[in-house]
Design an enzyme around this catalytic site. Structure first.
Site, PDB file in Angstrom:
ATOM      1  N   HIS A 167     -15.888  -8.523   0.844  1.00 61.00           N
ATOM      2  CA  HIS A 167     -14.972  -9.427   1.548  1.00 61.00           C
ATOM      3  C   HIS A 167     -15.208 -10.831   0.554  1.00 61.00           C
ATOM      4  O   HIS A 167     -13.878 -11.007   0.242  1.00 61.00           O
ATOM      5  CB  HIS A 167     -15.029  -8.891   2.814  1.00 61.00           C
ATOM      6  N   MET A 211      -6.430  -7.294   8.271  1.00 60.64           N
ATOM      7  CA  MET A 211      -5.282  -5.947   9.601  1.00 60.64           C
ATOM      8  C   MET A 211      -6.247  -4.734   9.666  1.00 60.64           C
ATOM      9  O   MET A 211      -6.985  -4.983   9.112  1.00 60.64           O
ATOM     10  CB  MET A 211      -3.854  -5.872   9.343  1.00 60.64           C
ATOM     11  N   ARG A 256      -3.174  -1.169  -6.766  1.00 56.46           N
ATOM     12  CA  ARG A 256      -2.278  -2.590  -5.897  1.00 56.46           C
ATOM     13  C   ARG A 256      -2.646  -2.944  -8.024  1.00 56.46           C
ATOM     14  O   ARG A 256      -3.266  -2.993  -8.250  1.00 56.46           O
ATOM     15  CB  ARG A 256      -2.373  -3.133  -5.347  1.00 56.46           C
ATOM     16  N   TYR A 303      14.273 -33.611 -16.904  1.00 54.55           N
ATOM     17  CA  TYR A 303      12.343 -34.010 -17.222  1.00 54.55           C
ATOM     18  C   TYR A 303      11.749 -33.606 -15.635  1.00 54.55           C
ATOM     19  O   TYR A 303      12.406 -34.138 -14.965  1.00 54.55           O
ATOM     20  CB  TYR A 303      12.330 -34.596 -18.350  1.00 54.55           C
ATOM     21  N   CYS A 340       9.813 -38.138 -10.539  1.00 49.62           N
ATOM     22  CA  CYS A 340       8.712 -39.127 -11.245  1.00 49.62           C
ATOM     23  C   CYS A 340       8.326 -39.104  -9.272  1.00 49.62           C
ATOM     24  O   CYS A 340       6.940 -39.677  -9.718  1.00 49.62           O
ATOM     25  CB  CYS A 340       9.018 -40.070 -11.156  1.00 49.62           C
ATOM     26  N   ARG A 400      -3.195   3.446   8.066  1.00 52.42           N
ATOM     27  CA  ARG A 400      -3.106   1.918   8.176  1.00 52.42           C
ATOM     28  C   ARG A 400      -2.883   1.065   7.943  1.00 52.42           C
ATOM     29  O   ARG A 400      -1.273   1.026   7.714  1.00 52.42           O
ATOM     30  CB  ARG A 400      -3.732   2.487   6.790  1.00 52.42           C
ATOM     31  N   SER A 448      16.078 -41.298 -12.103  1.00 54.60           N
ATOM     32  CA  SER A 448      14.963 -40.384 -11.797  1.00 54.60           C
ATOM     33  C   SER A 448      14.700 -40.385 -10.130  1.00 54.60           C
ATOM     34  O   SER A 448      14.777 -41.735  -9.474  1.00 54.60           O
ATOM     35  CB  SER A 448      13.626 -41.459 -12.801  1.00 54.60           C
ATOM     36  N   GLY A 462      -8.374  -6.849   4.457  1.00 49.45           N
ATOM     37  CA  GLY A 462      -9.066  -6.741   5.094  1.00 49.45           C
ATOM     38  C   GLY A 462      -8.493  -7.786   5.847  1.00 49.45           C
ATOM     39  O   GLY A 462      -8.925  -7.591   7.530  1.00 49.45           O
ATOM     40  N   LYS A 469       0.220  -1.191   0.152  1.00 45.72           N
ATOM     41  CA  LYS A 469       0.092  -0.107   0.008  1.00 45.72           C
ATOM     42  C   LYS A 469       1.258   1.226   0.062  1.00 45.72           C
ATOM     43  O   LYS A 469       0.840   1.982  -0.567  1.00 45.72           O
ATOM     44  CB  LYS A 469      -0.978   0.238   1.514  1.00 45.72           C
TER      45      LYS A 469
HETATM   46  P1  ADP Z   1      -7.816  -2.196   3.756  1.00 45.19           P
HETATM   47  O1  ADP Z   1      -5.774  -2.734   3.942  1.00 45.19           O
HETATM   48  O2  ADP Z   1      -8.621  -2.985   4.827  1.00 45.19           O
HETATM   49  O3  ADP Z   1      -8.047  -2.331   2.400  1.00 45.19           O
HETATM   50  P2  ADP Z   1      -7.052   0.644   3.775  1.00 45.19           P
HETATM   51  O4  ADP Z   1      -5.657   1.179   4.782  1.00 45.19           O
HETATM   52  O5  ADP Z   1      -7.204  -0.013   2.273  1.00 45.19           O
HETATM   53  O6  ADP Z   1      -7.818  -0.490   4.643  1.00 45.19           O
HETATM   54  O7  ADP Z   1      -8.405   1.945   4.312  1.00 45.19           O
HETATM   55  C1  ADP Z   1      -9.829   1.191   4.204  1.00 45.19           C
HETATM   56  C2  ADP Z   1     -10.711   2.399   3.390  1.00 45.19           C
HETATM   57  O8  ADP Z   1     -10.552   3.265   4.294  1.00 45.19           O
HETATM   58  C3  ADP Z   1      -9.505   3.035   2.492  1.00 45.19           C
HETATM   59  O9  ADP Z   1      -9.950   2.572   0.582  1.00 45.19           O
HETATM   60  C4  ADP Z   1     -10.029   3.859   2.432  1.00 45.19           C
HETATM   61  O10 ADP Z   1     -12.107   4.232   2.000  1.00 45.19           O
HETATM   62  C5  ADP Z   1     -10.281   4.436   3.507  1.00 45.19           C
HETATM   63  N1  ADP Z   1      -9.795   5.163   4.018  1.00 45.19           N
HETATM   64  C6  ADP Z   1      -8.307   5.141   4.221  1.00 45.19           C
HETATM   65  N2  ADP Z   1      -7.520   6.177   4.336  1.00 45.19           N
HETATM   66  C7  ADP Z   1      -8.445   7.275   4.073  1.00 45.19           C
HETATM   67  C8  ADP Z   1      -8.214   8.495   4.407  1.00 45.19           C
HETATM   68  N3  ADP Z   1      -7.032   8.728   4.301  1.00 45.19           N
HETATM   69  N4  ADP Z   1      -8.919   9.588   3.680  1.00 45.19           N
HETATM   70  C9  ADP Z   1     -10.025   8.781   3.272  1.00 45.19           C
HETATM   71  N5  ADP Z   1     -10.183   7.696   3.078  1.00 45.19           N
HETATM   72  C10 ADP Z   1      -9.680   6.542   3.565  1.00 45.19           C
HETATM   73 MG    MG Z   2      -7.459  -0.432   0.757  1.00 46.90          MG
END
Ligand code: ADP
Ligand code: MG
Ligand code: MG
Length: 877
Positions: free
Chosen positions: A449, A102, A333, A849, A829, A91, A761, A100, A22
């Site tokens: 999810h 963490m 990503r 192989y 094998c 985050r 083999s 989701g 991220k």
């Molecule tokens: P995950 O890895 O579970 O997707 P994120 O860290 O991406 O968690 O956070 C989940 C959501 O929270 C993001 O998709 C975004 O919509 C919202 N979010 C995170 N940081 C911000 C921010 N600085 N401003 C607005 N929304 C945020």
């Molecule tokens: Mg996210």
């Protein structure tokens, strides 16, 4: 001094190890000039330090404070400043995406004062400010303070009644904040922390800790992500999607991650904050509708998606927020996709000129190809369709309905197939999702999810089937027309079409399998598979052979692209009615009687070999002489004893019992089998070699190779070899003579063994068994799950070759064997021959192989191509 904090302007996408996916990609987008809220990343090094030592590393607090100061400067407001607060999100974000799994906390910096400042910032929007505050307490309470999230959910539900969260007014939300604070006090005995910097500090540590949350551990094991990477933490200035209807938040893919189809694909939710979309709290609208709501942001978003695809040269997924008409990018990503989409997208990108065909081969995996070979529902079968949801992750799944993760685990442990049915899933359902054959939800879109996790696992999923009323409490769901489905009832779900059927629907072969069976490629997917497989074949160095014992298997192996048989077991040639002959052989008291039994076996086996040579059409066939102990072919000792105790017993029964007792072994795996049989039972191996030679004479172009199992010492091989070579010479048949390397001593004395062997083999099942001292039939159920828990290995060594130990033995044997005989032909094998990671190992150590079961041949071909195109140390995930 170690550097633990990077501003978004300092990072880039290649720093995933340090900044997590991220953080690295936020930096990449920032540097591309895309609208990313400013922020910084605390490295995964800092996390690892914290997890090991229990405290954050020296200097980290200072460094964070400096970066926060700079952020405050840039934003022109201070964190939690009473009259005009800066808010941030904290985050998680590890090297490999763990959707989701963490934690993330939004709206850090709010308290009883700054909530008013926030309202003022938004033009006097009290409702928005209190909504943000209640979200903070809720998320912080759950993640940082460890309070059961349901307590907050229930309070919110009670207040909402039948309304949606957007219907709550400022006063109600303010009341909810008080309720939430009460929950925090009651559950922790302390007040909700109001100091913004303290909030941030605690949130950072909570994100670090979430690396070791049980669900994260489980997910890593499932996805084979190393346990020691740790997570980075991103601190990001907040932007708000919950200010009103000109705001919102969304998730999108740059193409359809289910099919690869080009075009916009995503979900959007007006007046909402991030988590709401994935959590399936309200029903999202298709992203296309944003065009109507806010055309300017929509067009900008499409432009950014194109920029990202061209830049990453791949499908991307993104998270974004619109704050009062201004678009912000919050994440991107390279997106997860289904197996079908992976193949289609890879070839599309080639056609668009973004990647080469070499790269296309590296963009798909053998595991994905395996998924495409799964069966699907029979189109012609009678089906009782009860509802339709979204086709979130393809495949056909049939099983008993269960409504909880725990129940899914319980039934699947009993060997039952289950479909996990939920209103929506959350990360706590992971164990049940792994256990289930398929997942069905009644809420949430294709980016929910359930959908994301199922696609990642290659598990069939239908989501958002809104016609269903799911009641977990009552253990049933209802479908339109008054259909009631209770726990234990069987349903069938089609993740490719989204359809849900009552009862069991029969399944049929996949189009990809039909293509391997010889059908012309027709649809886009099969054409993509065809192109990628052809290219993999043209670049791979490893040959691919089949483990095939029968003409049918041999024929399929040919159709699937096998270049010969690497292991033809001969055990079955002693079974069925021929058991009688084995009994005669064991009981023979004269040379004549023994020879008569052998002669009878010889003519039968000659016919078997003839058919196999025909099916292999001039390709080599490695035949392993009989391997299992002879008592496996004789009647069971208990049955026989019972029979002998009665009057019906014949003289032969009594003799047989004596023989069975004589041959009985405490540990047959280490007993009289393989080459040892050949040396102890006169004429047995000679009979087989003669049958092979006679058969080869009948089939022009036949290329037999004779393989002696279980050799540990060159002397064993030499005496068998001498006899075999003589028979071959007498028959005028040419055949290589070689051995399996499956006893550690054979690997360690390979230089000597190669004097008598023209090929090796590697029998890696036995080699693994003997190198580890694991009895395969016992250990897997007895304690492997404990070993996996303890991290002694990340995956069973019977599944993926253990490079360090068993692999070392193989390396020694390869090097020393070739030093004696440079043209020594080398293959594998064991089961590992069709395992992607093990195929890469075989490429790396220079085998000629791999040999695997016919259905794994395409997978081995593809992975052999990928191995030739990637560095030896690149991972195959
Ligand atoms: P995950 O890895 O579970 O997707 P994120 O860290 O991406 O968690 O956070 C989940 C959501 O929270 C993001 O998709 C975004 O919509 C919202 N979010 C995170 N940081 C911000 C921010 N600085 N401003 C607005 N929304 C945020
Ligand atoms: Mg996210
Ligand atoms: Mg063996």
């Amino acid at each position: 001094m170690a550097k633990y904090v990077y501003d978004f302007t300092e990072g880039n996408r290649n720093l995933k190890d340090l900044l997590g996916g991220k953080g690295a990609n936020l930096a990449e987008m920032t540097n591309l000039g895309l609208p990313v809220p400013p922020g910084f990343t605390i490295t995964s090094d800092a996390c690892r330090h914290y997890l090991a030592a229990g405290v954050v590393p020296d200097g980290l607090d200072q460094e964070v404070a400096e970066h926060l100061d700079a952020l405050e400067q840039q934003m022109g407001r201070r964190l939690g400043q009473a009259d005009d607060p800066l808010l941030v999100s904290v985050r998680s974000g590890a090297k490999f995406s763990m959707p989701g799994m963490m934690e993330t906390v939004l709206n850090i910096g709010l308290n009883d004062e700054s909530v008013h400042g926030l309202a003022k910032q938004a033009g006097g929007n009290d409702r928005f400010a209190w909504d943000s505050y209640r979200r903070l307490i809720q998320m912080f309470g759950k993640t940082v303070l460890g309070i059961d999230g349901d307590l907050f959910e229930h309070a919110l539900d009670a207040l909402k009644g039948k309304r949606q969260d957007t219907d709550l007014d400022a006063g109600e939300l303010q009341g909810l904040v008080e309720t939430f604070k009460g929950i925090v006090h009651e559950q922790t005995g302390k007040d909700f922390p109001t100091d913004p910097r303290e909030q941030m500090r605690l949130a950072v540590m909570a994100v670090f800790d979430s690396w070791n949350a049980p669900r994260a551990i489980l997910y890593r094991r499932q996805e084979r992500i190393p346990a020691d990477l740790g997570t980075a933490v991103n601190i990001v200035a907040m932007v708000f999607g919950n200010v009103g209807n000109d705001s919102g938040t969304g998730v999108a893919f740059t193409r359809d991650p289910g099919t690869g189809r080009q075009g916009i694909y995503g979900d959007y939710l007006q007046n909402a904050q991030g988590e709401d979309v994935v959590a399936g709290i309200r029903n999202t609208i298709p992203l296309e509708e944003l065009e109507r709501i806010d055309k300017r942001s929509y067009d900008e978003l499409l432009g950014i998606m194109e920029t990202l695809e061209n830049h990453y040269r791949d499908l991307c997924d993104i998270e974004f927020t619109i704050e009062r008409g201004k678009l912000w990018m919050l994440q991107t990503r390279v997106g997860k996709r289904t197996a079908a989409a992976a193949f289609c997208i890879a070839t599309q990108l080639v056609d668009q000129g973004l990647i080469t065909i070499d790269e296309a081969v590296t963009r798909v995996t053998g595991d994905q190809l395996a998924q495409l070979m799964f069966p699907r529902f029979d189109g012609g079968a009678d089906k009782k369709k009860i509802a339709k949801g979204m086709n979130a992750s393809p495949g056909a799944a049939v099983g008993k309905v269960v409504f909880t993760s725990a129940r899914a685990v319980e039934l699947s442990e009993r060997g039952e197939d289950v479909i996990l049915v939920r209103r929506e899933t959350n990360p706590d359902d992971l164990a049940g999702m792994i256990a289930a054959k398929g997942i069905l939800t009644s809420r949430g879109g294709k980016t929910s999810h359930a959908a994301v996790v199922a696609r990642g696992m290659g598990k069939t999923c239908v989501c958002g089937a809104e016609e269903l009323e799911v009641s977990t409490r009552e253990g049933r769901f209802t479908a339109p027309g008054g259909v009631v489905v209770s726990e234990g009832d069987v349903i069938s779900i089609d993740g490719t079409s989204g359809e849900i059927y009552l009862g069991e629907v029969p399944v049929v072969d996949s189009a990809v399998v039909e293509y391997f069976e010889g059908a012309e490629p027709e649809d886009e997917l099969v054409k993509a598979v065809d192109r990628i497989m052809s290219h993999a074949d043209s670049v791979r160095r490893l040959g691919v052979r089949a483990n095939a014992d029968t003409p049918d298997d041999a024929a399929r192996a040919r159709r699937f692209g096998g270049q010969g048989i690497g292991l033809c077991r001969t055990e079955h040639m002693f079974l069925g009615e021929r058991r009688q002959l084995v009994e005669d052989l064991v009981l023979a008291s004269t040379d004549e009687a023994r020879q008569a039994a052998l002669d009878a076996l010889e003519s039968l086996q000659k016919a078997d070999f003839t058919e196999i040579f025909r099916a292999m059409d001039g390709n080599p066939v490695t035949i392993r002489l009989i391997d299992p102990p002879l008592h496996e072919f004789l009647p069971d000792i208990v049955d026989l004893s019972v029979k002998v105790a009665t009057d019906e017993a014949t003289d032969k029964d009594r003799k047989l019992l004596a023989a069975v007792k004589r041959l009985h072994e405490q540990n047959p795996m280490l007993g009289l089998r393989g080459v040892r049989l050949g040396l102890v039972i006169p004429g047995l191996f000679a009979m087989q070699v003669r049958a092979i030679a006679q058969a080869a004479k009948e089939v022009p172009g036949a290329r037999p190779e004779i393989m002696i199992p279980l050799v540990a010492a060159v002397q064993e091989l030499e005496s068998v070899r001498e006899e075999a070579a003589k028979i071959l010479a007498e028959s005028g048949v040419e055949a290589l003579i070689g051995t399996m390397i499956e006893v550690p001593r054979a690997a360690l004395t390979a230089a000597q063994i190669a004097e008598a062997a023209e090929f090796f083999s590697f029998g890696t099942n036995d080699l693994t068994q003997m190198a580890w001292g694991f009895s395969r039939d016992d250990v897997e159920s007895a304690f492997f799950s404990r070993y996996l828990d303890l991290g002694i290995f990340g995956v069973s060594p019977f599944e993926t070759l253990d490079r360090e130990g068993v692999g070392r033995l193989i390396k020694i044997a390869v090097e020393e064997g070739r030093s004696t005989r440079p043209d020594l032909h080398l293959g594998i094998c064991g089961e590992h021959g069709g395992d992607p990671d093990s195929v890469h190992f075989c490429h790396d150590v220079g085998l000629d192989y791999v040999s695997c079961s016919p259905f794994r041949i395409p997978i081995a071909r593809l992975e052999a191509g990928r191995a030739a195109l990637t560095d030896s140390d690149s991972d195959t995930r």
